[in-house]
Design an enzyme around this catalytic site. Sequence first.
Site, PDB file in Angstrom:
ATOM      1  N   ASP A   1       0.847  -1.189   0.000  1.00 47.31           N
ATOM      2  CA  ASP A   1       0.000   0.000   0.000  1.00 47.31           C
ATOM      3  C   ASP A   1       0.882   1.238   0.000  1.00 47.31           C
ATOM      4  O   ASP A   1       1.683   1.444   0.912  1.00 47.31           O
ATOM      5  CB  ASP A   1      -0.899  -0.015   1.237  1.00 47.31           C
ATOM      6  CG  ASP A   1      -1.823   1.185   1.310  1.00 47.31           C
ATOM      7  OD1 ASP A   1      -1.954   1.900   0.304  1.00 47.31           O
ATOM      8  OD2 ASP A   1      -2.419   1.399   2.386  1.00 47.31           O
TER       9      ASP A   1
ATOM     10  N   ASP B   1      -8.128   2.973  -2.979  1.00 46.38           N
ATOM     11  CA  ASP B   1      -8.535   3.346  -1.625  1.00 46.38           C
ATOM     12  C   ASP B   1      -8.926   4.815  -1.639  1.00 46.38           C
ATOM     13  O   ASP B   1     -10.072   5.165  -1.882  1.00 46.38           O
ATOM     14  CB  ASP B   1      -7.393   3.059  -0.645  1.00 46.38           C
ATOM     15  CG  ASP B   1      -7.690   3.468   0.792  1.00 46.38           C
ATOM     16  OD1 ASP B   1      -8.776   3.999   1.063  1.00 46.38           O
ATOM     17  OD2 ASP B   1      -6.826   3.254   1.665  1.00 46.38           O
TER      18      ASP B   1
END
Length: 372
Positions: A189, A241
Site C-alpha cells: 500500500d 482506496d
Amino acid sequence: MKIDSATLHRVRLPLKHSFQTSSHRKDHLEHVLVRLTDETGAVGWGEIASPSDPFYAPDTVETSWLIATEYLLPAILGREVEHPGRLGELYGKVRGHRFAAAGVDAAGWALWSRLRGVPLAKALGGERETVVAGVSLGIERTIDELLEQVQRQVDAGYPRVKLKIAPGWDVEPVKQVRAAFPALNLHVDANGAYLDIPEHRSLLRELDHFELAMIEQPFAPRALLPSAQLQETIETPVCLDESVDTLDDLRTAISLRAGRILNIKASRMGGLTTAVAAHDLARDAGWPVWCGGMHEFGIGRIANVALSSLPGFTLPSDVSASDKYYARDVVFPPLVAQHGAVAVPTTPGLGVEVDEDFIAQHSHQTHRKQSS
C-alpha cells in the site's frame, strides 16, 4: 427511531507499536466516539476515526469535531427516522466531511439494530459468521525489523500481511519479505506516494515480479488515468482506496478500468450506508472488495467486522484483533482473532459492551446535546 440525545467523546489511546506510512509516523490515535440515544433510552455507538493530520484525507479530528457538533448533531436531534440508511438525508447539505458523517451514520445503525433486536451485521445484509482478517504493517527502520514484524503476524495466524511502501522503501523490502515468506498472501500500500513519472512507474512495475495480491493506491487520489495506465501494463491487480470517496468516484474508476479491487472504508465513504452501496456496485462490476481500517478503536472495528460479513467481501479485511494495536480497548470483550479469523457478533446492535468508564478516563473533550 427518534434520536433524543447525543454525546461526543474525544478519546486518545497509545499504540503498542508506532506505525509509519509514506507520510508520517504515529504512536497514538485520537478518535471521536459518538453516543446516540433514543427516547426509550436505547443507545447506539459510532466512531469518527479521522486522522489527526490532513495527510490521508482532508478530514482531521479538529474538523470532524467542528462539523459534528455544529452541523450533524443539530440536524438529527429530535427528528424521526424510519431507517438508518436515511439518516444522512437530514444532514445532506453538508459537503464532504465524510469521516464525521461516518461516525454518526454508524451510531444510527447500531441504535436502530439494537432497537430491532438484530445484530448489526444482519441489519446490513451480512451473511458470514466469521471474517478472515489481515494485518497492516508500517514502514520500519530496517528490513530486519520488518521481517520480525511479519513473522510475528504469521505466527499469530494472520493469512494476509499488507506492507506500507514509499519511494525508497519499496522493491528491496518487498523482495526480502517475499523471499522469507514465499507462500504468504502479501500486498503493498503506497497511500498515493508515487508520481506519474518514468522512475516511479518503473518501480511499481518491478513489484509485479513478487506475486502480490494487489498494489494499493499507487498514485494520488484523483490520478485515475495513471492508475488505469499502470493496470494495463501489470498483472498484479491495482486496488483503489483514497481514490474512491463516493459512489460516483467508484463508477468513474470502474469505467476507466483504473483498478480491479476496491478497499471499502466506511470512514472514508461517509458511513456504513454508502459502504454497503459501494459493496453492491463493486460486486456487480466484478470487483472483489475488502474492508480497510483506520486503526479504529473497538467500536469502529466491530462495525467493520459487521460490514465485512457481506458476501462481496471475499478478500481478507483489516479487522485484526484489538491487542495488535491497543493494550486495552474501549469495548469488552475486546476483538480477538482465532487462526486469522474474527467472529461476527450475533447479539443485537454492535454485539459488544462499551466501557463507558474507561472512555471517560481517556476522554479529554466531551460534547453533549439534547433535543429541545
